[in-house]
Scaffold this active site. Structure first.
Site, PDB file in Angstrom:
ATOM      1  N   LYS A  81       0.816  -1.266   0.058  1.00  0.00           N
ATOM      2  CA  LYS A  81      -0.079  -0.092   0.303  1.00  0.00           C
ATOM      3  C   LYS A  81       0.948   1.222   0.075  1.00  0.00           C
ATOM      4  O   LYS A  81       1.719   1.467   0.933  1.00  0.00           O
ATOM      5  CB  LYS A  81      -0.937  -0.072   1.185  1.00  0.00           C
ATOM      6  CG  LYS A  81      -1.941  -1.039   1.251  1.00  0.00           C
ATOM      7  CD  LYS A  81      -2.738  -0.727   2.541  1.00  0.00           C
ATOM      8  CE  LYS A  81      -3.942   0.134   2.230  1.00  0.00           C
ATOM      9  NZ  LYS A  81      -5.048   0.197   3.230  1.00  0.00           N
ATOM     10  N   ILE A  82       0.540   2.056  -0.989  1.00  0.00           N
ATOM     11  CA  ILE A  82       1.348   3.306  -1.216  1.00  0.00           C
ATOM     12  C   ILE A  82       0.367   4.561  -1.261  1.00  0.00           C
ATOM     13  O   ILE A  82      -0.510   4.424  -2.058  1.00  0.00           O
ATOM     14  CB  ILE A  82       1.982   3.244  -2.416  1.00  0.00           C
ATOM     15  CG1 ILE A  82       2.982   1.965  -2.636  1.00  0.00           C
ATOM     16  CG2 ILE A  82       3.142   4.651  -2.665  1.00  0.00           C
ATOM     17  CD1 ILE A  82       4.005   1.999  -1.510  1.00  0.00           C
TER      18      ILE A  82
END
EC number: 2.2.1.2
Length: 325
Positions: free
Chosen positions: A125-126
């Site tokens: 997750k960015i």
């Protein structure tokens, strides 16, 4: 429904051995985590106490990562059959949210976490900040699946798609002999946050609990129109606070093909057996309704405020874990 996937927005060690298995048998196809979810699990569940004591000589971030990685690995193993049979079955883990404005450190952390977990069905997750689009590109280019998170605006969703798709193109270019190498193409989701819009703007809106749906529909249309099945819209922040709406409201209203919805446990429970396709509104319909409900300037301000608040909340949750450890 064609290519609709419902994921569970929750993770906790003992849950993965019990209720999670039941959810998988009832059609759940993936799971997501974030710093706030891990904070609640690690600080409130007794199952982590002994593990923390055994790791007390380590640095606090190392302790957190060992606990989180263990849970993510367990979830990945439970989801593996879905991954190999249906090309779904992903579990997401977020990088240290405090790195959101540093491209180099974010990329290094993402690659390190992916390597440490050692499972194919992981999405890193960015957060969708200016510094992070290059990170998304590099991860996809290197065959690492991505969950682009904290998307509130159409502009964010477009920039995420451009970065992810550019990485996907490079990956494919570098893996011409894909089938012979038995290399799996990375996948990505663009996580559009929904209910937070309504909670923020309901006091100013002429119609309640519609802005989040319409805003998400708009971003979905943009992503779906690209016709890239390996990059899907994911609807996040789909929990309902209070009793004025059905718990599964944000699932039912966004039941679109080739999309993902990650939902809290009470929403999933309420939704069981209600798989009815929803036709997305067209863009002109969305803008017509939005402009009747609230001004464009209010919407744009909300996008910026919600992104800042989301980043701050995840940073605070992460810091709280480290302080407690």
């Amino acid at each position: 429904m064609k290519n609709f996937s419902l994921w569970c927005d929750f993770i906790e060690n003992s849950f993965l051995d019990n209720e999670f298995l039941n959810l998988l048998s009832h059609g759940i196809n993936g799971a997501t985590s974030n710093p706030a979810i891990f904070k609640n699990a690690i600080l409130n569940s007794p199952i982590y106490k002994d593990k923390i004591l055994k790791l007390k000589e380590k640095k606090t971030k190392d302790i957190y990562e060992e606990l989180a990685i263990s849970d993510i690995q367990k979830a990945a193993d439970k989801l593996a059959p879905l991954f190999y049979q249906k090309n779904d079955g992903f579990i997401s883990i977020e990088i240290d949210p405090r790195l959101h404005d540093n491209t180099t450190l974010s990329l290094g952390e993402a690659k390190r976490l992916y390597s440490a977990i050692g499972k194919e069905n992981i999405m890193i997750k960015i957060p969708a900040t200016k510094a992070s689009y290059e990170v998304m590109y590099e991860l996809m280019k290197n065959g690492i699946s991505v969950n682009a998170t904290l998307i509130f605006s159409l502009e964010q969703s477009q920039k995420c798609f451009e970065a992810l798709n550019a990485g996907l193109v490079e990956f494919r270019k570098n893996n011409i002999a894909l089938k012979e190498q038995n290399t799996r193409t990375p996948q990505a989701v663009i996580s559009i946050f929904v209910s937070r819009f309504d909670r923020l703007l309901n006091p100013k809106a002429k119609e309640q609990n519609r802005i989040g749906i319409l805003n998400a529909n708009l971003a979905y249309n943009n992503i779906y129109s690209k016709n890239e099945p390996n990059i899907r819209a994911l609807f996040a922040s789909t929990g309902v606070k209070g009793d004025d709406l059905p718990k599964d409201y944000y699932i039912k209203e966004l039941l679109f093909e080739n999309s993902v919805n990650t939902a809290p446990l009470d929403a999933i429970e309420a939704f069981k057996g209600k798989m009815h396709f929803k036709k997305p509104l067209m863009n002109f319909e969305i803008y017509t309704e939005l402009n009747q409900i609230i001004s464009q300037s209010e919407r744009e301000k909300a996008c910026n405020d919600l992104l800042s608040d989301g980043l701050e909340q995840f940073c605070i949750a992460f810091e709280d874990i480290l302080k407690a450890l």
